[in-house]
Scaffold this active site. Structure first.
Site, PDB file in Angstrom:
ATOM      1  N   LYS A 104       0.765  -1.038  -0.113  1.00  0.00           N
ATOM      2  CA  LYS A 104      -0.004  -0.045   0.046  1.00  0.00           C
ATOM      3  C   LYS A 104       0.940   1.371  -0.185  1.00  0.00           C
ATOM      4  O   LYS A 104       0.336   2.286  -0.467  1.00  0.00           O
ATOM      5  CB  LYS A 104      -0.935  -0.045   1.302  1.00  0.00           C
ATOM      6  CG  LYS A 104      -2.189  -0.952   1.139  1.00  0.00           C
ATOM      7  CD  LYS A 104      -3.227  -0.460   0.233  1.00  0.00           C
ATOM      8  CE  LYS A 104      -4.569  -1.095   0.095  1.00  0.00           C
ATOM      9  NZ  LYS A 104      -5.557  -0.596  -0.596  1.00  0.00           N
ATOM     10  N   SER A 107       0.938  -9.796  -0.243  1.00  0.00           N
ATOM     11  CA  SER A 107       0.708  -8.347  -0.072  1.00  0.00           C
ATOM     12  C   SER A 107       1.075  -7.584   0.913  1.00  0.00           C
ATOM     13  O   SER A 107       1.494  -6.257   0.873  1.00  0.00           O
ATOM     14  CB  SER A 107      -0.564  -8.214  -0.464  1.00  0.00           C
ATOM     15  OG  SER A 107      -1.527  -8.811   0.526  1.00  0.00           O
TER      16      SER A 107
END
Length: 338
Positions: A66, A320
């Protein structure tokens, strides 16, 4: 998917281009990391019969991919937008990306997180200097409150996924994968609101449309998968999920059409399968993965993907993020060995 099949799909104008992603990559790499790509022997030998590589975004700044999208977006704001301060909604990973970027650039940041967001993510976000507001029981409720606060207070919204600059930033992962590994056949990506897979899909399909791209979500919350199969944006969320970072019940207006046109398939995994993948990544690969980061591994271990895309193929499974509470890690270990 063949070129003929891709061409047969309805044409659409992707608002994110490969040039946008390349520019984002150059900007992000001034501060961010090129994360490792390592082969997983247990997923290769014991699970798939192919060559499976883990793209370790849990080793990115803030412990998640992110940071890429947040850094690219905030650096594209004009001075007036920066002066007003930025606001976002997040279950925790985007929050940290916004908070760290804002700290680096000297910008005020406000983050709205749902009640029940992992404590480690709350503390890390506040530690980067952001003002944390807890509101709502779900990400979607936090997101609605964030939009209201932005209007009332004049803050600049940094959306966690439905934004072209955020998508372009996430797409830098796709470029790295193709630079780190030749002849990739299959790429497997966790999916929430769709910013990550939209960016990766745009990057990868622009360079090699033959690569098979698979998105993975939890059975409990899978707005994108539901929308993908319904051919329109729908909402789906029935319970909480270990994959809190992808617990988005309604996908984005920008990300849905990109995903629908460029992603080859979407699969679902159960909570037990997510927990097993988290345990195996820790025990077998020595990789700390949060629930969302373990989704691709869960899909592989649970045989949710046809072997034709795995056996004797070069496969990349994206981890992720690794921002998981120690309490959750301990609970998961107890579940399997207690």
């Amino acid at each position: 998917m063949t070129v003929e099949a891709l061409n047969a799909r309805p044409r659409f104008q992707n608002p994110v281009t490969i040039q946008d992603i390349k520019k984002a990559a150059r900007l992000i790499h001034q501060v961010g990391r090129v994360t490792p790509l390592i082969q997983s022997m247990f997923l290769s030998r014991d699970v798939t019969g192919g060559e499976v590589y883990l793209k370790l975004e849990n080793m990115q700044l803030t412990g998640s991919f992110k940071f890429r999208g947040a850094f690219n977006k905030i650096n594209h704001l004009n001075e007036s937008e920066k002066e007003r301060g930025v606001i976002t909604a997040s279950a925790g990973n985007h929050a940290q990306g916004v908070a760290l970027t804002s700290k680096l650039l000297g910008i005020k940041s406000i983050v709205v997180m749902p009640h029940g967001a992992p404590l480690a993510k709350q503390q890390a976000t506040a530690g980067y200097g952001a003002q944390v507001i807890l509101h709502g029981d779900t990400f979607d409720e936090a997101h609605q409150f964030m939009e209201k606060e932005a209007i009332e207070q004049g803050y600049t919204i940094v959306d966690p996924y439905d934004d072209v600059d955020v998508i372009a930033g996430q797409g830098s992962i796709g470029l790295e994968i193709l630079e780190q590994l030749e002849n990739v056949d299959t790429v497997i990506v966790p999916v929430g609101g769709g910013g990550l897979i939209s960016g990766i899909a745009t990057a990868i399909k622009s360079i090699n449309p033959q690569i098979h791209l698979i998105g993975v979500q939890s059975e409990n919350v899978h707005g994108m998968t539901s929308s993908y199969h319904a051919n329109e944006i729908t909402t789906f969320g029935v319970d909480k999920t270990l994959a809190d970072g992808t617990a988005v019940a309604t996908p984005g207006q920008i990300t849905f059409p990109i995903t629908k046109h460029l992603v080859d398939e979407m699969v679902l995994v159960s909570e037990e399968e997510i927990a097993t993948a988290m345990k195996d990544l820790l025990q077998r690969a020595k990789v700390v993965a949060e629930g969302a980061g373990a989704l691709p591994t869960a899909a592989l271990e649970a045989h949710k993907i046809d072997s034709c895309w795995l056996e004797n193929k070069r496969v990349v499974a994206l981890v992720s993020g690794g921002n998981v509470d120690l309490e959750r890690v301990a609970t998961n270990i107890d579940h399997f060995v207690g």
